[in-house]
Design a protein around this motif. Sequence first.
Motif, short mmCIF file in Angstrom:
data_model
loop_
_atom_site.label_atom_id
_atom_site.label_comp_id
_atom_site.label_asym_id
_atom_site.label_seq_id
_atom_site.Cartn_x
_atom_site.Cartn_y
_atom_site.Cartn_z
N SER A 296 -4.17 4.46 7.21
CA SER A 296 -2.96 5.27 7.03
C SER A 296 -2.03 4.63 6.01
CB SER A 296 -2.24 5.43 8.38
OG SER A 296 -3.05 6.13 9.30
N VAL A 297 -1.90 3.31 6.05
CA VAL A 297 -1.00 2.62 5.12
C VAL A 297 -1.52 2.76 3.68
CG1 VAL A 297 0.08 0.43 4.50
CG2 VAL A 297 -0.31 0.99 6.90
N ILE A 298 -2.83 2.62 3.50
CA ILE A 298 -3.40 2.77 2.15
C ILE A 298 -3.09 4.15 1.59
CG2 ILE A 298 -5.55 2.95 0.83
CD1 ILE A 298 -6.73 0.81 2.65
N LEU A 299 -3.29 5.19 2.38
CA LEU A 299 -3.03 6.55 1.91
C LEU A 299 -1.54 6.80 1.70
CD1 LEU A 299 -5.52 8.76 3.96
CD2 LEU A 299 -5.57 8.24 1.52
N ALA A 300 -0.71 6.21 2.54
CA ALA A 300 0.74 6.40 2.42
C ALA A 300 1.29 5.78 1.14
CB ALA A 300 1.44 5.81 3.64
N PHE A 301 0.69 4.69 0.70
CA PHE A 301 1.19 3.99 -0.48
C PHE A 301 0.33 4.22 -1.73
CE2 PHE A 301 3.63 1.95 2.75
CZ PHE A 301 4.80 1.54 2.13
N SER A 302 -0.58 5.18 -1.68
CA SER A 302 -1.39 5.51 -2.85
C SER A 302 -0.70 6.63 -3.62
CB SER A 302 -2.79 5.96 -2.42
OG SER A 302 -3.48 4.89 -1.79
N PRO A 303 -0.33 6.39 -4.88
CA PRO A 303 0.46 7.38 -5.63
C PRO A 303 -0.36 8.47 -6.29
CG PRO A 303 0.14 5.44 -6.96
CD PRO A 303 -0.52 5.16 -5.64
N GLY A 304 -1.20 9.14 -5.50
CA GLY A 304 -1.88 10.32 -6.02
C GLY A 304 -0.97 11.51 -5.83
N GLY A 305 -1.49 12.71 -5.97
CA GLY A 305 -0.68 13.89 -5.72
C GLY A 305 -0.30 13.97 -4.25
N GLN A 306 0.91 14.43 -3.97
CA GLN A 306 1.39 14.51 -2.59
C GLN A 306 0.45 15.37 -1.73
OE1 GLN A 306 5.54 15.75 -0.29
NE2 GLN A 306 5.06 16.67 -2.23
N GLY A 307 0.11 16.56 -2.23
CA GLY A 307 -0.77 17.44 -1.47
C GLY A 307 -2.15 16.85 -1.30
N GLU A 308 -2.68 16.23 -2.36
CA GLU A 308 -4.03 15.69 -2.31
C GLU A 308 -4.13 14.51 -1.35
OE1 GLU A 308 -3.51 18.15 -5.76
OE2 GLU A 308 -2.40 16.38 -5.15
N MET A 309 -3.14 13.61 -1.35
CA MET A 309 -3.17 12.47 -0.43
C MET A 309 -3.07 12.93 1.03
SD MET A 309 -3.62 9.84 -2.38
CE MET A 309 -4.66 10.99 -3.29
N ASN A 310 -2.24 13.94 1.25
CA ASN A 310 -2.11 14.48 2.60
C ASN A 310 -3.39 15.18 3.04
OD1 ASN A 310 0.57 13.63 3.13
ND2 ASN A 310 1.38 15.34 1.94
N LEU A 311 -4.05 15.84 2.10
CA LEU A 311 -5.31 16.50 2.42
C LEU A 311 -6.36 15.48 2.85
CD1 LEU A 311 -7.22 18.90 2.50
CD2 LEU A 311 -7.55 18.66 0.03
N ILE A 312 -6.43 14.36 2.14
CA ILE A 312 -7.37 13.30 2.52
C ILE A 312 -7.06 12.80 3.93
CG2 ILE A 312 -8.15 10.96 1.99
CD1 ILE A 312 -7.65 11.59 -0.96
N ALA A 313 -5.76 12.64 4.22
CA ALA A 313 -5.36 12.18 5.55
C ALA A 313 -5.76 13.17 6.63
CB ALA A 313 -3.85 11.95 5.59
N ILE A 314 -5.59 14.47 6.34
CA ILE A 314 -5.94 15.51 7.32
C ILE A 314 -7.43 15.50 7.60
CG2 ILE A 314 -6.10 18.02 7.67
CD1 ILE A 314 -3.46 18.21 6.01
N VAL A 315 -8.23 15.48 6.53
CA VAL A 315 -9.68 15.57 6.69
C VAL A 315 -10.26 14.32 7.35
CG1 VAL A 315 -11.87 15.84 5.46
CG2 VAL A 315 -9.88 17.17 4.76
N LEU A 316 -9.72 13.15 7.01
CA LEU A 316 -10.22 11.91 7.60
C LEU A 316 -9.63 11.64 8.98
CD1 LEU A 316 -10.37 9.47 4.55
CD2 LEU A 316 -12.15 10.95 5.49
N GLY A 317 -8.64 12.44 9.38
CA GLY A 317 -8.10 12.31 10.72
C GLY A 317 -7.24 11.07 10.94
N VAL A 318 -6.57 10.59 9.88
CA VAL A 318 -5.67 9.44 10.05
C VAL A 318 -4.28 9.94 10.41
CG1 VAL A 318 -7.04 8.07 8.43
CG2 VAL A 318 -5.06 9.31 7.59
N ASP A 319 -3.29 9.06 10.41
CA ASP A 319 -1.93 9.38 10.84
C ASP A 319 -1.23 10.26 9.81
OD1 ASP A 319 0.63 9.40 11.84
OD2 ASP A 319 0.66 7.26 12.33
N VAL A 320 -1.41 11.57 9.93
CA VAL A 320 -0.94 12.51 8.92
C VAL A 320 0.58 12.50 8.77
CG1 VAL A 320 -0.90 14.93 8.22
CG2 VAL A 320 -2.93 14.00 9.33
#
Length: 351
Positions: A296-320
């Motif tokens: 969750s921390v890696i995805l939260a601090f990765s500066p990709g697109g806001q929607g795209e990073m959240n999509l990865i979080a949703i699909v991988l089932g981490v702390d959205v």
Amino acid sequence: MTDQQRSRARRLAALIAGAGGGYLFYQLNTPLPWLLGAMSVCLILVLLNAPIEGDNNLAQVMRTVLGVAIGSAFTPDIFSRAGEMAISLSFILPYVVLMGVLGYYYFSKVAGFDKTTAFFSSMPGGLQDMIAMGHDFGASGRVLALVHATRVLVLVFLLPFIVQTVGDVELGARSPIAVSYLDLSGRDYALLTACAAIGWYGAWRLGVSGAAVVGPMILSAIVHMAGISQARPPIESTNLAQWAIGVHIGCMYLGSTAREIGRIVTRSLGFIALILLLTLAFTAMVSGVTDVDLMSVILAFSPGGQGEMNLIAIVLGVDVAYVALHHLVRVFIVIVGAQIVFKRMAGKATR
């Protein structure tokens, strides 16, 4: 055939090609197959000058699905995590500032960009926001488009593999929070659809950046934190969102020459290497002072697109909710702060 008909044919061709790429990646059991497959095939076709183009309107509609899905992760128990969230969020400002400083010097000194283009190339904000803002201040819109498209594309492609490797998650695994169309009632559909439509329209009317994601997310969060609904968008909708957004990202290089792409992309990769190292450093620091899981921390601090990073979080089932809140704060800081800082820099340069 009219220009409008040709455009429709190109968009349809891109969507069909993206669906084929998604199905191929699904069969190969890759993470986020419908996103990465659609994105990869469309990117290859664009580089081959195939007659395709992205459908931005469809991508925006699908982003509302992400917004509702993100908001559904904001359950009442999030208030019990306020202290932990505050500690983690306090790292966002120094992270953005340090990235901006490193990026500015890299693009101006190493890549050779003019100062205005270098400044807005280094800002980790939304792709369209940074292009529009930079253009208003005199930066090269073409260069900004290629730099930020490369940042989003490379990070979207790499992060699922990085996160799943770090988290020891099976590639292609279905999200543990996923539900199917058959799991929802008519009332659930009505509420989720209302959150998407009303949230998007309200945020658009208020001029909110990233309205298609942010508006539905806020309204969905209110509905779920108030206990009105516990429903989440079905996995089928999430897969459609992956497909539409993947096609859109893959077509972002449309209209650029091979020489232009080669020159700008090569220079952008050095910056991406820098921000990945910076992301890992901040991930280590935040993980050391909080109990949030590493993925969750890696995805939260990765500066990709806001929607795209959240999509990865949703699909991988981490702390959205955690991931979404951090990206929302990052984008807000960049959009507000970039204008203030650049105006002061420009003011000093004219004295």
